[in-house]
Design an enzyme around this catalytic site. Structure first.
Site, mmCIF file in Angstrom:
data_model
loop_
_atom_site.group_PDB
_atom_site.id
_atom_site.type_symbol
_atom_site.label_atom_id
_atom_site.label_comp_id
_atom_site.label_asym_id
_atom_site.label_seq_id
_atom_site.Cartn_x
_atom_site.Cartn_y
_atom_site.Cartn_z
ATOM 1 N N PRO A 61 0.790 -1.242 0.000
ATOM 2 C CA PRO A 61 0.000 0.000 0.000
ATOM 3 C C PRO A 61 0.821 1.291 0.000
ATOM 4 C CG PRO A 61 -0.920 -1.582 1.569
ATOM 5 C CD PRO A 61 0.376 -2.165 1.080
ATOM 6 N N LYS A 96 5.603 9.021 -11.315
ATOM 7 C CA LYS A 96 4.246 8.574 -10.953
ATOM 8 C C LYS A 96 3.458 9.702 -10.276
ATOM 9 C CE LYS A 96 0.827 5.873 -9.668
ATOM 10 N NZ LYS A 96 -0.154 5.311 -10.559
ATOM 11 N N LYS A 121 -4.207 9.852 -1.903
ATOM 12 C CA LYS A 121 -2.880 9.400 -1.462
ATOM 13 C C LYS A 121 -1.789 9.959 -2.384
ATOM 14 C CE LYS A 121 0.092 5.428 -1.823
ATOM 15 N NZ LYS A 121 0.294 4.080 -2.282
#
Ligand code: NAD
Length: 295
Positions: A66, A170, A245
């Site tokens: 995660p 990313k 996130k």
């Protein structure tokens, strides 16, 4: 064919593992969650009793966890780097902060291993279809070694530069996506109130200077793009929680590099509001409903 350990076989890691097995690799898997372990066994992996045990005897160790604290907990505190044979190639496909990516890279080098950060774009559908995009940070020799393995799981494998640059790519990519999704949502909402329907604006803007992936391929208003989550009540897809996130990672990186990120910061706040209103598990394109004043 390689002996591969795969640690973290959830929504993304599970189908990625399936593609490695299909390509003929010998895969040993570990996950804390029993259902994920069972799915990995069904896909053709052997199950290990722990992460360190999975890594023993592997030439390559892939992690798909995660967040940064899980990667650190598994690789460093969990003893996986210590358990692996010298010269093992570690490939961390999780989306994590650049600092942790560089710290685990350093810890791996100190033990005589190679480590690449190789986060992905393409979501669970891309993981299942083997069409992910990998953005890879680390040295070129390690990249060359990883490329054929990653190609079994993706359509594009791109070397982004030294350690941490895969994660940098990313978070920058997803910041573009978070901001453009909100911009497209605002434009579609305004258009509707001006009497211009979503299909017409989509037809025009997707061929004009407003063209972007959020509009063309993933339109947040139902109708113009049949495969988009907007046509199935914003069932994810890529959850709002995941987008939040990634925007938090971008915001933290902006603070640590003194970078101005006014629109990225606004996008982070809007996704925090959307998630706080109970929509964390919805697709991130559902934010159009909040912009329309619906939730
Ligand atoms: P997930 O929660 O489905 O899978 C993570 C797995 O890691 C879980 O099965 C969990 O049990 C396991 N895990 C956690 N701690 C562990 C430990 N200490 N040892 C072993 N296993 C452990 O999440 P996911 O959707 O597969 O996402 C994984 C990563 O991929 C995240 O970093 C996410 O940001 C990134 N990502 C996800 C998507 C997406 O669409 N889901 C897209 C791109 C990138």
């Amino acid at each position: 064919m390689a002996r591969i350990a795969f640690i973290g076989v959830g929504n993304m890691g599970g189908p990625m593992l399936g593609n490695l097995v299909k390509a003929g690799h010998e895969v040993s898997a570990f996950d804390l969650a029993a259902p994920a372990r069972e799915a990995a066994r069904t896909a053709g992996a052997t199950l290990a009793d722990g992460a360190a045990q999975a890594a023993k005897g592997a030439e390559i160790v892939i992690t798909m966890l995660p967040a940064g604290q899980h990667v650190r907990a598994v690789l460093i505190e969990g003893g996986v780097l210590d358990a692996a044979a010298k010269g093992t190639l570690f490939i961390d496909c999780s989306t994590i902060d650049v600092d942790t990516a560089r710290a685990v890279h350093k810890a791996a080098l100190e033990r005589g291993h190679e480590l690449l950060d190789a986060p992905v774009s393409g979501g669970t559908a891309g993981a299942a279809a083997g069409t992910l995009t990998f953005m890879v940070g680390g040295n070129k020799a390690a990249f060359d070694r990883a490329e054929p393995i990653l190609k079994a799981m993706g359509k594009a494998v791109i070397h982004a530069g030294p350690s941490g640059n895969g994660q940098a790519a990313k978070i920058c990519n997803n910041m573009i996506l978070g901001i453009t999704m909100i911009g497209v949502s605002e434009a579609l909402t305004l258009a509707k109130r001006l009497g211009l329907d979503a299909a017409t604006l989509h037809a025009i803007s997707s061929k004009s200077s407003g063209s972007c992936w959020a509009l063309n391929e993933y339109c947040p208003a139902p109708g113009p793009v049949p495969k988009a989550p907007s046509n199935r009540d914003y069932q994810a897809g890529f959850t709002a929680q995941m987008m939040l996130k990634d925007l938090k990672l971008a915001l933290n990186a902006a603070q640590s590099t003194d970078s101005a990120m006014p629109l990225g910061a606004a996008a982070e706040s809007l996704y925090a509001l959307y998630c706080g209103a109970g929509h964390s598990a919805k697709d991130f394109s559902g934010i159009i409903q909040m912009i329309e004043g619906k939730g």
